[in-house]
Every structure is written in structure tokens, then in C-alpha cells.
Design a protein around this motif. Structure first.
Motif, PDB file in Angstrom:
ATOM      1  N   GLU A  80      14.522  -3.181  -1.011  1.00 57.47           N
ATOM      2  CA  GLU A  80      13.772  -2.856   0.204  1.00 57.47           C
ATOM      3  C   GLU A  80      12.293  -3.184   0.025  1.00 57.47           C
ATOM      4  O   GLU A  80      11.635  -3.681   0.947  1.00 57.47           O
ATOM      5  N   ARG A  81      11.762  -2.917  -1.145  1.00 56.77           N
ATOM      6  CA  ARG A  81      10.346  -3.213  -1.414  1.00 56.77           C
ATOM      7  C   ARG A  81      10.079  -4.716  -1.301  1.00 56.77           C
ATOM      8  O   ARG A  81       9.100  -5.139  -0.691  1.00 56.77           O
ATOM      9  N   ARG A  82      10.948  -5.512  -1.880  1.00 56.50           N
ATOM     10  CA  ARG A  82      10.758  -6.964  -1.823  1.00 56.50           C
ATOM     11  C   ARG A  82      10.962  -7.498  -0.414  1.00 56.50           C
ATOM     12  O   ARG A  82      10.271  -8.434   0.005  1.00 56.50           O
ATOM     13  N   SER A  83      11.877  -6.911   0.304  1.00 53.47           N
ATOM     14  CA  SER A  83      12.084  -7.315   1.694  1.00 53.47           C
ATOM     15  C   SER A  83      10.823  -7.091   2.514  1.00 53.47           C
ATOM     16  O   SER A  83      10.411  -7.951   3.303  1.00 53.47           O
ATOM     17  N   GLN A  84      10.196  -5.928   2.322  1.00 54.10           N
ATOM     18  CA  GLN A  84       8.978  -5.621   3.081  1.00 54.10           C
ATOM     19  C   GLN A  84       7.796  -6.478   2.618  1.00 54.10           C
ATOM     20  O   GLN A  84       6.948  -6.869   3.426  1.00 54.10           O
ATOM     21  N   GLN A  85       7.745  -6.791   1.315  1.00 54.86           N
ATOM     22  CA  GLN A  85       6.699  -7.688   0.830  1.00 54.86           C
ATOM     23  C   GLN A  85       6.828  -9.068   1.466  1.00 54.86           C
ATOM     24  O   GLN A  85       5.830  -9.674   1.871  1.00 54.86           O
ATOM     25  N   CYS A  86       8.043  -9.549   1.563  1.00 52.03           N
ATOM     26  CA  CYS A  86       8.279 -10.866   2.167  1.00 52.03           C
ATOM     27  C   CYS A  86       7.948 -10.850   3.661  1.00 52.03           C
ATOM     28  O   CYS A  86       7.369 -11.806   4.187  1.00 52.03           O
ATOM     29  N   GLU A  87       8.317  -9.780   4.324  1.00 54.71           N
ATOM     30  CA  GLU A  87       8.025  -9.656   5.756  1.00 54.71           C
ATOM     31  C   GLU A  87       6.518  -9.688   6.006  1.00 54.71           C
ATOM     32  O   GLU A  87       6.029 -10.395   6.905  1.00 54.71           O
ATOM     33  N   LEU A  88       5.765  -8.936   5.207  1.00 54.61           N
ATOM     34  CA  LEU A  88       4.310  -8.927   5.332  1.00 54.61           C
ATOM     35  C   LEU A  88       3.726 -10.299   5.006  1.00 54.61           C
ATOM     36  O   LEU A  88       2.840 -10.803   5.711  1.00 54.61           O
ATOM     37  N   GLU A 132       0.832  -1.207   0.000  1.00 57.67           N
ATOM     38  CA  GLU A 132       0.000   0.000   0.000  1.00 57.67           C
ATOM     39  C   GLU A 132       0.868   1.259   0.000  1.00 57.67           C
ATOM     40  O   GLU A 132       0.535   2.261  -0.633  1.00 57.67           O
ATOM     41  N   LYS A 133       1.973   1.187   0.700  1.00 58.28           N
ATOM     42  CA  LYS A 133       2.892   2.316   0.765  1.00 58.28           C
ATOM     43  C   LYS A 133       3.993   2.138  -0.254  1.00 58.28           C
ATOM     44  O   LYS A 133       4.584   1.066  -0.368  1.00 58.28           O
ATOM     45  N   LYS A 134       4.263   3.162  -1.050  1.00 57.63           N
ATOM     46  CA  LYS A 134       5.306   3.076  -2.057  1.00 57.63           C
ATOM     47  C   LYS A 134       6.680   3.078  -1.387  1.00 57.63           C
ATOM     48  O   LYS A 134       6.976   3.916  -0.541  1.00 57.63           O
ATOM     49  N   ILE A 135       7.502   2.111  -1.778  1.00 59.32           N
ATOM     50  CA  ILE A 135       8.852   1.975  -1.228  1.00 59.32           C
ATOM     51  C   ILE A 135       9.859   2.139  -2.355  1.00 59.32           C
ATOM     52  O   ILE A 135       9.775   1.462  -3.385  1.00 59.32           O
TER      53      ILE A 135
END
Length: 455
Positions: A425-433, A417-420
Motif C-alpha cells: 500500500e505504501r508503494r502504491s501511494q508513492q507511485c500515485e503521488l 509524509e503520512k506513515k502507511i
């Protein structure tokens, strides 16, 4: 103790599905037609035989294959556990000794008290019996016809009226004996030096590449039968099909030299053919991405133009076989149940996923769902963010008119939802979620889970 659940097919998906049912106290009847009846691609009667490659894709953190495997690990995938026990060197990828892997899976599944193995072909499916159809891309003609019967739309249906099952063609890469490779002409390296230098690299200069290319496009293909309409899976094209798209297409595909600097010269070759270790003994290697549909004599002549393979002895030539899969968006719910027959589940490549890891994952999911249905449990589809949910969302929600089997990729995952800024970093946060939501789902703590459809 509940059951039994019938599982048809003891490949990757079927073996994992049977295990997941058994570990939940559900009895299983596991049907496997080999060795009573074989297929065009299998060579043994072992469960979970890998016929095309020995790679289970990248193990690099925060890649899509890594995410799916991490979810599988957290869900207790038995086949993934066995794969790690049978791993062979493959840089940053997970590859297995395919003979040892299949033997270990067969031993584990056959030794489970709640799983009764039946070595016989299934040609009729009882839609009132909880059943997982996991017969893979080489489903027998008789069972394919039965699936067609189960998939047919009622006369008064408002459905899309599309074909109930489809097919595409898949290919198998050649394998050479290790001691027939001229090691003086090759070098060991992993692309961009990621992981250990486990791949044999056969470098080509421009003259060698041109000679190879000309021989490849003039080689004679296996004759197409009258009934065949070759419909290749785009990400697994035969090398001669890639070559026909342009002189340099191979250099941007399976022969891409980028990131493979030759340590002997310090230079990047014009083109490279990579060989990956096949087994723990390291006595055989497969030509990565070199699946083809050429006659065996022409294969030998063309492939021996590759530096280092001038005297190669081939343990297996490239081959092609038909892969059957259903039109999943038309037929399946996100729980992998049939819309018309909710006691029937599909798993593996026949349900519209492509790849070994994806096949095991859908087998795991179908096993969980079928066990819940038998025991009266309440277990809905996985949430959208995890790789599991994104994969099943694609195969059940894609456009039926354009549906084609898919590997797990970040393109299937929902955007944040939030642009990274920054892909890493974007993929890291996608995996974390994804992992956070997957953990909640697999632990059964998601109160909003809908029940499986029960009839």
C-alpha cells in the motif's frame, strides 16, 4: 525551427535525447564514432546497442522500474515505445530482441529529418555550443580527457577538489545457442509463477552445486593489466567475485532457487541457474546474472557443469569492460547541466546512473532541457517525488566522496509524509503521488518551475 543541438553518442541516452530535441522542432547533430572506431564491448554500428543484457527490468505495477518506465511513457519516450515493439517473453520483465531493437532505433533516428547523423569521433567539445554528452560507459580516451578538461576546477575554486571522472568495471553475461541446451534436464518457470513461464531453469542438487562452486573458484581469471585497479559495480559483480564471499553466496544471489519450484518434482532445487530468451527467434539464451571475468576456456569448462548445459555452444562468453562516469554531484545541476558550463549536458551512464532504463530516462530529460535552452523555454528540473526527480536528485546531491552509480529504487524516492502500514500500500501511494506530480511537471503547469541556468 531552432538549433542545432549537438548530441555526442548514439547509444540509449543519446538516441532518446536527439529524438526529444527533434520532436520539439530543434535541429540536432548526432555524433557516433562507430563504425569508424569501435569499443571493446560493441559488436555493431547500430544505435542503442545493448551490450550487457537484453532486459529493461520489471513491468510489475508499483515497482520502481515500472514507475520510471510509466513516467517515460507519459513523457513520450521513443526508445521505450520501440522496446515494447521488440519485446520477447520474459515473465514479468520487459526484455527485447537486442538486434531488432538496435536496428529499429537506428532506422527511427536516422529517418528523422531534423536529426543529422555524423559518423565520426568527437575529441573536442565547444562549451559555448548547446551539447549533450551521452557517450556512455565506453567513452573514448580522447573524449574522456576532454571531459576532464571541462570538469577541472578553477584554481580559486572552493569546490571539493575531487577527481573529475571515475570508473568502475562492468561485466557481460554469456549467451548459449538454444538447440544446444538439454531440455530434458531443465524446466520452464517464472519466479513465484509471476507472469508466464518464460525462463529456462537449470536445477542443481547440493552435490552438483558443490562441484560447480569448486570449479568456479579455482578457474583462471583474465590477467589483470598493470594499469587496472578492478573496482566492480556492487550490483553487477562477476559470479566468481560473489562466490569468493562464501560458499552459499551464489545461492542467495544469481542462483537463488526461492520461488522456482520444479514442476516435475514439486520441490525447490538447492540452486538454480536461469536462462532468458535473447531474441524473437528464441534461438539463443543468456545466463541471467552470470557475468564473469574468466578466461574463455575455463568459462566453457565451468559453465558446462550446469545441468542442461553439458554440451552448450556459446555464442558469446562473459567479458569485462571499463565503465567511465563523472562525479555528478560535483559537476551537475539537477537539470543535468554542468555547473561550470551550463550549455553542456550529460546523460546516460556517464552521468552516474546504472541501467538501460535509467540511461534512456536521463537522455529524455537532457533532450527536453537542451531543447528548452535553445528555444528560450522555461523548464526546470523534475519534482522530487517522481522517479525522474529522485534519480536526478541522487546523482546531483549525493556525497561526492562516496558517489557510485545507481539504479532506480524505492530507496531513492522520498518517504510519504503520512506513515502507511504495509509495503504494498505504501508503494502504491508513492507511485500515485509520483505520477500525479510528474504529469503536472511534464505538462508544464507547475508555475513554480525555475528557469534553466542560461549563460
Amino acid at each position: 525551427m531552432s538549433g542545432p543541438v549537438r548530441v555526442i553518442g548514439a547509444g540509449l541516452a543519446g538516441s532518446e535525447a536527439a529524438w526529444q530535441c527533434a520532436r520539439r522542432g530543434v535541429e540536432v547533430e548526432l555524433f557516433e564514432m562507430r563504425p569508424a572506431r569501435s569499443t571493446p564491448a560493441h559488436q555493431t554500428s547500430d544505435f542503442a546497442e545493448l551490450v550487457c543484457s537484453n532486459s529493461l527490468k520489471s513491468d510489475s505495477e508499483n515497482t520502481a522500474p515500472w514507475l520510471l518506465k510509466e513516467e517515460m511513457r507519459r513523457a513520450g519516450s521513443r526508445l521505450l515505445e520501440i522496446a515494447r515493439e521488440c519485446a520477447v517473453p520474459a515473465g514479468h520483465a520487459l526484455a527485447v530482441d537486442r538486434v531488432v531493437f538496435a536496428a529499429r532505433v537506428t532506422e527511427a533516428i536516422s529517418g528523422e529529418p531534423l536529426i543529422k547523423v555524423r559518423r565520426e569521433e568527437v575529441t573536442r567539445v565547444d562549451e559555448k555550443q548547446v551539447t549533450i554528452i551521452a557517450t556512455g560507459p565506453l567513452t573514448s580516451d580522447a573524449l574522456a580527457a576532454e571531459i576532464g578538461r571541462l570538469s577541472s576546477q578553477p584554481e580559486n575554486s572552493q569546490g571539493p577538489g575531487l577527481e573529475h571522472h571515475l570508473y568502475f568495471y562492468d561485466s557481460i553475461s554469456p549467451i548459449v545457442e538454444a538447440d544446444s541446451i538439454d531440455m530434458s534436464r531443465v524446466y520452464m518457470a517464472a519466479r513465484y509463477d509471476k507472469g508466464t513461464a518464460d525462463y529456462i531453469n537449470c536445477p542443481m542438487n547440493r552435490e552438483e552445486y558443490d562441484r560447480f562452486y569448486d570449479a568456479l573458484i579455482s578457474a583462471e581469471a583474465v590477467e589483470e593489466r598493470d594499469w587496472e585497479k578492478l573496482n566492480y559495480f556492487e550490483s553487477c559483480l562477476p559470479i566468481e567475485e560473489i562466490a569468493r564471499r562464501g560458499r552459499d553466496t551464489l545461492r542467495f544471489g544469481p542462483m537463488k532457487p526461492v520461488g522456482l519450484r520444479d514442476p516435475r518434482t514439486g520441490q525447490q532445487p538447492y540452486a538454480v541457474v536461469q536462462l532468458r530468451q535473447e531474441n524473437l527467434r528464441a534461438d539463443s539464451y543468456n545466463l541471467v546474472g552470470f557475468q564473469n571475468h574468466l578466461k574463455f576456456g575455463d568459462q566453457a569448462r565451468v559453465l558446462r557443469l550446469i545441468p542442461g548445459l553439458e554440451n552448450a555452444r556459446f555464442l558469446r562468453y562473459g567479458q569485462i569492460h571499463r565503465n567511465t562516469y563523472i562525479n555528478a554531484p560535483t559537476l551537475l545541476l539537477p537539470t543535468l547541466q554542468m555547473k561550470q558550463h551550463p550549455k553542456l549536458f550529460f546523460a546516460g551512464q556517464i552521468c552516474g546512473v546504472e541501467g538501460y532504463v535509467e540511461s534512456i530516462a536521463t537522455g529524455l530529460l537532457a533532450g527536453i532541457q537542451a531543447a528548452a535552452l535553445v528555444t528560450g523555454g522555461r523548464w526546470g528540473p523534475p519534482p522530487r517525488s517522481p522517479a525522474f526527480g529522485s534519480l536526478t536528485h541522487y546523482i546531483t546531491q549525493a556525497d561526492p566522496k562516496k558517489f557510485q552509480p545507481a539504479n532506480i529504487t524505492f530507496d531513492l524516492l522520498p518517504p510519504l509524509e503520512k506513515k502507511i502500514r504495509g509495503r504494498a500500500e505504501r508503494r502504491s501511494q508513492q507511485c500515485e503521488l509520483a505520477l500525479r506530480e510528474f504529469d503536472a511537471w511534464i505538462s508544464g503547469t507547475r508555475s513554480e518551475q525555475p528557469a534553466l541556468l542560461q549563460h
